[in-house]
Design a protein around this motif. Structure first.
Motif, PDB file in Angstrom:
ATOM      1  N   ILE A 253      10.730  -1.153  -4.604  1.00 11.92           N
ATOM      2  CA  ILE A 253      10.925  -0.781  -6.002  1.00 11.92           C
ATOM      3  C   ILE A 253       9.581  -0.625  -6.700  1.00 11.92           C
ATOM      4  CG2 ILE A 253      11.840  -1.585  -8.223  1.00 11.92           C
ATOM      5  CD1 ILE A 253      14.084  -2.925  -6.584  1.00 11.92           C
ATOM      6  N   ARG A 254       8.644  -1.498  -6.335  1.00  9.43           N
ATOM      7  CA  ARG A 254       7.349  -1.457  -6.987  1.00  9.43           C
ATOM      8  C   ARG A 254       6.547  -0.218  -6.578  1.00  9.43           C
ATOM      9  NH1 ARG A 254       3.824  -6.058  -5.478  1.00  9.43           N
ATOM     10  NH2 ARG A 254       5.845  -6.987  -5.057  1.00  9.43           N
ATOM     11  N   ASP A 255       6.669   0.163  -5.281  1.00 11.92           N
ATOM     12  CA  ASP A 255       5.898   1.278  -4.746  1.00 11.92           C
ATOM     13  C   ASP A 255       6.644   2.576  -5.041  1.00 11.92           C
ATOM     14  OD1 ASP A 255       4.729   3.217  -3.205  1.00 11.92           O
ATOM     15  OD2 ASP A 255       4.284   1.851  -1.555  1.00 11.92           O
ATOM     16  N   ARG A 256       6.101   3.374  -5.953  1.00 10.68           N
ATOM     17  CA  ARG A 256       6.856   4.560  -6.380  1.00 10.68           C
ATOM     18  C   ARG A 256       6.990   5.594  -5.262  1.00 10.68           C
ATOM     19  NH1 ARG A 256       4.105   5.641 -11.810  1.00 10.68           N
ATOM     20  NH2 ARG A 256       3.450   3.470 -11.673  1.00 10.68           N
ATOM     21  N   PHE A 257       5.942   5.710  -4.442  1.00 10.02           N
ATOM     22  CA  PHE A 257       6.038   6.603  -3.278  1.00 10.02           C
ATOM     23  C   PHE A 257       7.262   6.227  -2.449  1.00 10.02           C
ATOM     24  CE2 PHE A 257       1.203   7.367  -2.881  1.00 10.02           C
ATOM     25  CZ  PHE A 257       1.315   8.483  -3.682  1.00 10.02           C
ATOM     26  N   ALA A 258       7.336   4.942  -2.163  1.00  8.26           N
ATOM     27  CA  ALA A 258       8.398   4.478  -1.283  1.00  8.26           C
ATOM     28  C   ALA A 258       9.760   4.716  -1.906  1.00  8.26           C
ATOM     29  CB  ALA A 258       8.198   3.002  -0.964  1.00  8.26           C
ATOM     30  N   LEU A 259       9.825   4.562  -3.222  1.00 11.90           N
ATOM     31  CA  LEU A 259      11.098   4.755  -3.905  1.00 11.90           C
ATOM     32  C   LEU A 259      11.579   6.199  -3.729  1.00 11.90           C
ATOM     33  CD1 LEU A 259      12.837   2.804  -5.471  1.00 11.90           C
ATOM     34  CD2 LEU A 259      11.930   3.762  -7.593  1.00 11.90           C
TER      35      LEU A 259
ATOM     36  N   ALA B 257       9.108   0.105  13.726  1.00 12.29           N
ATOM     37  CA  ALA B 257      10.331   0.888  13.881  1.00 12.29           C
ATOM     38  C   ALA B 257      10.454   1.907  12.756  1.00 12.29           C
ATOM     39  CB  ALA B 257      11.546  -0.035  13.904  1.00 12.29           C
ATOM     40  N   THR B 258      10.203   1.458  11.529  1.00 15.31           N
ATOM     41  CA  THR B 258      10.325   2.388  10.407  1.00 15.31           C
ATOM     42  C   THR B 258       9.347   3.542  10.566  1.00 15.31           C
ATOM     43  OG1 THR B 258      10.407   0.319   9.199  1.00 15.31           O
ATOM     44  CG2 THR B 258      10.672   2.319   7.932  1.00 15.31           C
TER      45      THR B 258
ATOM     46  N   ILE C 204       8.230   4.684   3.310  1.00 17.42           N
ATOM     47  CA  ILE C 204       9.024   3.456   3.349  1.00 17.42           C
ATOM     48  C   ILE C 204       8.376   2.447   4.287  1.00 17.42           C
ATOM     49  CG2 ILE C 204      11.242   2.493   4.044  1.00 17.42           C
ATOM     50  CD1 ILE C 204      12.500   5.191   3.215  1.00 17.42           C
ATOM     51  N   GLY C 205       7.964   2.940   5.459  1.00 20.95           N
ATOM     52  CA  GLY C 205       7.335   2.052   6.428  1.00 20.95           C
ATOM     53  C   GLY C 205       6.077   1.406   5.865  1.00 20.95           C
ATOM     54  N   ASP C 206       5.337   2.193   5.132  1.00 24.21           N
ATOM     55  CA  ASP C 206       4.123   1.701   4.496  1.00 24.21           C
ATOM     56  C   ASP C 206       4.435   0.553   3.540  1.00 24.21           C
ATOM     57  OD1 ASP C 206       1.631   2.570   5.080  1.00 24.21           O
ATOM     58  OD2 ASP C 206       1.329   3.560   3.134  1.00 24.21           O
TER      59      ASP C 206
END
Lengths: 318, 338, 687
Positions: B46-52, B248-249, B317-319
């Protein structure tokens, strides 16, 4: 354990590895539904089953598989890699002719990777958690995520065909000539992008870590210019971790060369491998796989040695 | 080499800890674990906007996988929705190479097939193969690595040499050979990527286990007579799994690019299949269609973009998971196809 | 990979391109190909401006011989990553021949319509034919021991450069190791010929003063000795399936020669000469070893206009003009049939040819556009269209000799077996959207099959005009004929819809695209429920599934057809024989028809079109036989032809006078210099 014994031990350990690679590859080729003779006669309206049987006998393909394998091993040990059946002569010459191409492409990929990754990594690390860091992270992730065949096609369509900055075909000059190096830029960029992105991320992480260490604070306290601190101390120490992953990145470049050579029509080992697999040229497939396997084993070995030199405790792990 | 290797030395003992090993603990840092692993990951995502954004994209694509075409299991329709506007193999639903329009948002291909339908349906191949390969490979890798790391000694030695052999094949080359043996097709490709893919997990988990198994509660469990299997899978693996999750991710993306690369080389699926790499292979000629020609960009840009977006999303996401778990996995991506 | 060439065409019988002998004026070209604007009102997606009007490409590009610029270096791209084999005796790849055809000259020359004129031969004619069978050779046969039996095939120990030509049929039944078998080998062939037992004799005389690149003169001994090189080569089957013996009546240093075939053969004229004529210094080089990549002294040497200058593995192949080329020495006027203008040169005018290896079609298009290469062929149809439309490039096309066909498994199996019924086969054939396939997939650069042979073979294939045959009721419809198909299904014992599988190889996209169109059409008719399957790459599929003993059975049970492509030549026989003759069962390219599938009457008719003293001597009789054969083939419906190729070649505007030849193997050598059509290209560079 002394370093020498460690290296020797690792060298010896690579023998069964290469043996395993050869057995697996040989077995797999023989599991394929058709062999080289099938491929040769399949679409020749005049070839008869008797012709096929003759060819098999000529190539020694009628022997039991273990005998064929032993013949191959015996040949390898005496430096004879066998013949390219559909053409007649031996695999060795073909490998030697194609090898410089693949190596040149790989090296070019590496050069490009380093040229981009080092400044990129420094930039990101010195701006940790700021905009520049995020931007470079995004760029690095993009570099890892872009399919290289797609990238190659796009680069060729834009820079070679549309803008005409590069010739489409290689200029048939000696490998180190200016024309050739110029031409190699596009394939080099294509093959080096993923490695570059990976390297950049690793550099950023390890530099950021390094910068929190006491000696950096001390150096800064001494009033050394930031530039000197970063380049002389932080970067140098971080490079070590980057160098040790070079083996993995090399494997990536070797893998990538298959696709990139096909896209750019570069006559290296990768393109040859696809052709060899299509034609079921056993000896050729074996030779290329063994060469690539050996290259990776050596790269891993180099990484291990590097580790061992840097951190003697590692030697005990092996 | 060290004679210490693989041998377990009992140095401390705390019966209370053994009976209630804290699930949240991993590594050596026993006191800092406050949040559960899952909470950390979610918070980081949630904090990481890229990941979101990545999560959003991946969810969209999974939606496309499920709803693009009806799914039948053993003759029973389990998912009746069909989002694709046209049959993915139907030719001539539009003109040859019609540019994107309302009727055909991604244009049409050389046989007048609807690109939008094909690209949407194509997510099925890449996405599911990515997840299935990673699922199988990580499971196999964990079991292999755990056994090797836990028992050590000769077992470990032999198992590590097997790993070395697998590592000596660059992923794509082994996959090429496997496709030559088994031919192209869905499950053949799964096999072609699982066989080289499991090794990295085995190596990771073994490394972690070598660290973790020196932990007190493991030693204690062993001393208390717990069976090997339960020690490994109840105590060691859960504590060593963080880097595996991250790997894995990150490797789902690698697999997807690999599948597309094989498709592009014409070795993955049969020509008409709406798999992204296969579409690219068939349409690559549109990139160089001669002088003064219209560039039918939609035929190559959309499938390529889909690969990129999906892989990028998984990597972001993996990051984030990597950050959340502080697992410090260096994602050594072997480049398109590795 | 998409850019790869059609694998089948790459491996076709090279000799087939020469198997056509047309003496009278050949059939006309224009009109039947593409660009047929009127009356074509289908609603297919290719109906609009997409389909190119290719008429202009079919027109010859003429040059003014007075403006010819001599010299220059031509950059020519072949669709392969390297020469497969420089040894012409061993090579089976079409692209190798494309290049080597500039190095080796033949006894005769052929124009784009299959007409034949004498080339290195000063005299060359069929002299006598006898109706003989294997039994007639019995008095001359010797007994040889079977040293091994492998897969039912006997092997003998015959010594160097020898092989079994004719084996006594009685001795072959259930042959075991150690058995003695009566046969004619090359050793006994001379005795048989002397005793007057042979099929067809061709007599000829070489021109004097023809020089090889190594400086020796071409004599009858070179011709006779060249056959040795094909023994044990990959081309052995092609050369020795009909060849019996060759002699040099005036000695090896003389110029006369006689060639003999095993049975009376209407194709003997073209079938008997060795594929290439090698100089004496190469006669003892084993097949496959004449390759400069492996031994730099082993450079192919011929009598052709170009010699091999520089070779580097997968990278370089440079050809330079041969200074003592015989046509130049003799003058083109020395060719008795030549009646062109005086300004027509005595040989090709381009100094150097640099062969570029560019396997991907996208790259060839890019490199041609970019100026890296001057001439390319096998371009993808969209690229071809834009080169065609551009003023800076020229595209030339001519009806080709490639064809795609659908073969039906005809076994009457318990399960499936639908194609055992003639009506079902014919119904599928009636629904093939031939015109649409060509329009969409080839963008008009092809020719929908209306009869079972293509235009280049028309001269020997019919007594009538090619296009008139389209109106016959046995001709294939260009567009799906739903009514006919429905009638046929009603006549059959089956009820619609019938489940069928349309199979083709996985490694040819255009072919798969065409079959996808067929599947759509079959399903749209409501008569069939069709599915497209692409089992494997061509080599795997044919050898792994089709050429197996169970292949016909399995395919019949699954109602699965097989579609592949082949290339033949000017001779009509290849179009019928390769895909029907039971002798070819489980060999190229009869997958489904073992002995007994067809009635004897059909097989006899098929063979009587080529073999026999009568057709060897009388071309008109041959044409009449073929006029009977074609309706029988479409009626039988064991195969249905989908389309015929259009051979095209594209160049930039610095290349003047570029014209295509029907056979890709002749594209380069024909373009460079062909007096028979007054064909020549020259380079006029801007700088």
């Amino acid at each position: 354990m002394s370093l020498r014994r460690f290296v020797l031990r690792r060298l010896l350990a690579s023998v069964p590895v290469l043996f395993g690679v050869s057995v697996i590859t040989f077995g797999m080729i023989h599991l394929t539904p058709a062999d080289i003779v099938d491929m040769m006669v399949a679409n020749n309206p005049d070839a008869t089953a008797a012709d096929a049987a003759n060819l098999r006998r000529e190539f020694g393909l009628h022997l039991p598989i273990w005998e064929q394998y032993l013949n191959w091993v015996a040949g390898m040990l005496t430096g004879d890699m066998g013949e390219v059946y559909s053409r007649g002569p031996d695999v060795g010459g073909m490998m030697i002719a194609r090898l410089p191409e693949t190596i040149a492409l790989g090296l070019f990929g590496w050069v490009f990777a380093i040229l981009i990754a080092v400044p990129g990594g420094i930039y990101a690390a010195t701006r940790k958690d700021r905009f520049g860091d995020h931007a470079s992270r995004f760029a690095a992730l993009s570099g890892i995520s872009i399919p290289n065949f797609w990238l190659g096609l796009m680069l060729m369509a834009i820079f070679a065909v549309e803008l005409n900055w590069f010739p489409v075909l290689d200029p048939q000059e000696p490998l180190l000539s200016r024309e050739m190096l110029w031409w190699l830029i596009l394939p080099g960029v294509t093959i080096g992008t993923a490695a570059s992105a990976n390297l950049m991320r690793i550099l950023r992480t390890s530099m950021a870590e390094e910068m929190n260490k006491d000696y950096v604070t001390a150096a800064r306290a001494k009033g050394l210019p930031e530039r000197t601190v970063i380049i002389k101390h932080v970067l140098r120490n971080s490079m070590i971790s980057a160098v040790t992953v070079a083996a993995f990145l090399t494997a990536g470049i070797v893998s990538g060369s298959v696709v990139v050579e096909v896209v750019f029509g570069w006559p290296g080992l990768g393109a040859l491998l696809i052709e060899a697999i299509n034609l079921r040229e056993i000896n050729l497939i074996m030779a290329i796989t063994m060469f690539v396997g050996a290259a990776i084993v050596v790269a891993n070995l180099a990484a291990d040695i590097m580790y061992a030199v840097l951190d003697p405790r590692i030697r005990d792990e092996y | 080499m060290s004679t210490q290797r693989g041998r377990i030395q009992i140095t401390g003992f705390d019966a209370d800890r053994v009976e209630q090993p804290d699930e949240a603990i991993w590594g050596d840092d026993e006191d800092t674990a406050v949040m559960s692993r899952r909470q950390r990951i979610i918070q980081q995502l949630i904090r990481d906007r890229f990941a979101l954004v990545g999560v959003f994209c991946v969810l969209l694509m999974i939606g496309a996988v499920i709803f693009s075409r009806p799914i039948t299991v053993a003759g029973i329709v389990v998912q009746p929705f069909e989002l694709v506007p046209y049959d993915v193999t139907a030719t001539g639903v539009g003109d040859r190479y019609e540019p994107p329009s309302l009727a055909h948002p991604m244009g049409t291909d050389r046989l007048g097939r609807d690109m939008f339908s094909r690209v949407l349906a194509g997510s099925y191949y890449s996405v599911t193969i990515g997840f299935i390969v990673t699922g199988i490979a990580s499971t196999v890798g964990i079991i292999f690595g755990s056994i090797s790391g836990y028992f050590g000694g000769t077992v470990d030695e032999i198992m590590m040499r097997i790993l070395d052999v697998v590592f000596a094949f660059p992923g794509l080359i082994l996959a090429l050979l496997l496709v030559a043996v088994f031919g192209g097709g869905y499950w053949q490709l799964v096999a072609a990527f699982v066989l080289p893919g499991w090794a990295i997990y085995a190596r990771l988990i073994r490394g972690e286990i070598l660290k973790v198994k020196q932990n007190e509660y493991v030693l204690a469990a062993k001393a208390l007579g717990a069976r090997d299997r339960s020690v490994v899978f109840k105590h060691i693996v859960p504590n060593a799994i963080a880097p595996v999750i991250v790997q894995a991710t990150l490797s789902i993306g690698t697999v997807v690019i690999g599948v597309a690369a094989l498709g592009f080389l014409g070795l993955g699926f049969t020509p008409g299949t709406p798999e992204w790499g296969t579409i690219l292979d068939a349409e690559q000629d549109t990139l160089m269609s001669g002088p003064d020609a219209d560039w039918n960009w939609w035929a190559t840009v959309f499938p390529g973009l889909m690969i990129f977006i999906f892989v990028m999303s998984m990597n972001m996401i993996g990051d984030a998971i990597n950050d959340a778990l502080d697992a410090q996995v260096d994602n050594i991506n072997h480049g398109g196809g590795g | 990979m998409s850019g790869n060439i059609d694998e089948t065409s790459a491996r076709i019988d090279r000799r087939r391109m020469l198997q056509g002998m047309a003496v009278a004026g050949a059939a006309t070209v224009a009109g039947c190909l593409g660009g047929d604007d009127d009356g074509d009102d289908t609603d297919d997606p290719a109906d609009d401006e997409d389909v190119a009007d290719i008429e202009d490409a079919l027109e010859r590009n003429e040059v003014d011989f007075d403006e010819i610029v001599e010299g220059g270096r031509l950059e020519f791209a072949i669709p392969r990553d390297d020469i497969s084999d420089y040894d012409a005796a061993q090579s089976t790849a079409a692209e190798d021949t494309t290049v080597l055809a500039t190095v080796y000259d033949g006894l005769i020359t052929q124009n784009t319509e299959g007409e034949v004129e004498l080339w290195m031969a000063e005299e060359y004619e069929v002299d006598a034919s006898n109706d003989v069978g294997p039994e007639d050779y019995e008095p001359y046969m010797e007994e040889y021991e079977v040293v091994e039996v492998d897969g039912g095939f006997p092997a003998y120990d015959l010594g160097e450069d020898n092989l079994a030509l004719i084996v006594h049929p009685e001795d072959l039944a259930d042959v075991q190791e150690g058995d003695m078998v009566r046969m004619i080998t090359r050793e006994e062939a001379g005795d048989a010929v002397e005793g007057g037992v042979f099929g067809t004799r061709v007599e000829g005389r070489l021109r004097e003063g023809i020089m090889f690149h190594n400086g020796t003169e071409l004599t009858a001994g070179d011709l006779v000795g060249s056959y040795d090189r094909f023994v044990g080569s990959d081309n052995q089957g092609q050369v020795f399936d009909s060849f019996l013996h060759a002699t040099a009546p005036d000695g090896d240093d003389g110029y006369t020669f006689e060639l003999y075939s095993q049975e009376a053969d209407a194709q003997a004229f073209l079938q008997l000469p060795p594929i290439e004529i090698f100089p004496e210094e190469h006669h003892d080089v084993p097949a496959g070893e004449l390759d400069p990549r492996d031994d730099e002294d082993m450079i192919p040497i011929g009598t052709g206009p170009y010699q091999i200058e520089e070779v580097e593995e997968a990278d370089t192949l440079l050809l330079t003009k041969f200074d003592d080329y015989w046509v130049e020495e003799h003058g083109v006027d020395s060719l008795e049939w030549f009646d062109g203008p005086e300004s027509y040169p005595d040989g090709p005018v381009i100094d150097e040819i640099n062969i570029r290896f560019v396997p991907e079609s996208a790259q060839r298009a890019a490199a041609l556009e970019d100026g890296d290469i001057d001439i390319a062929y096998e371009l993808q149809s969209d690229a071809r269209n834009s080169f065609y439309d551009s003023d800076d490039f020229v595209v030339s096309g001519t009806p080709g000799t490639g064809f795609k066909f659908i073969q039906f498994p005809m076994m009457d199996t318990e399960e499936g077996g639908a194609f055992a019924e003639q009506e079902i086969r014919q119904a599928v054939s009636a629904l093939v959207p031939r015109q649409t396939m060509v329009d969409i997939v080839e963008q008009g650069w092809g020719d929908p099959a209306r009869v079972p042979f293509p235009l280049p073979a028309a001269d020997l294939a019919t007594t009538g005009e090619y296009e008139d045959l389209f109106d016959e009721d046995w001709a294939y419809p260009a567009e799906p004929d739903y009514e006919l198909a429905e009638e046929l299904i009603e006549e059959s014992s089956l009820e619609a819809p019938i489940d069928v599988i349309i199979q083709t190889n996985a490694d040819d996209e255009e072919r798969a695209d065409k079959m996808a169109l067929l599947v759509d059409e079959l399903n749209a008719s409501g008569l069939f429920e069709a599915e497209l399957e692409t089992p494997a790459a061509l080599g795997d599929w044919t050898s792994g599934e089709l050429y197996t003993d169970e292949g016909a059975q399995n395919s019949s049970e699954r109602n699965a057809t097989a579609t592949i492509g082949l290339a033949s030549g000017f001779d009509p026989h290849g179009y019928a024989e390769a895909i029907h003759d039971p002798d070819n069962y489980n060999g190229c390219c009869n997958f489904f028809f073992p002995e007994g599938t067809f009635d004897d009457e059909f097989v006899d008719l098929l063979r009587s079109c080529r073999f026999g003293e009568d057709v060897s001597a009388d071309e008109d009789l041959r044409r009449e036989r073929y006029d009977e054969l074609w309706p029988a083939i479409t009626e039988l419906g064991a195969n249905t032809i989908v389309d015929y190729s259009l051979t095209t070649i594209a160049g930039n505007n610095e290349v003047n006078g570029l014209n295509a030849h029907p056979a890709t193997q002749s594209l380069l050598s024909y373009a460079l210099y062909a007096p028979i059509d007054e064909q020549i290209i020259y380079l006029d560079r801007d700088e």
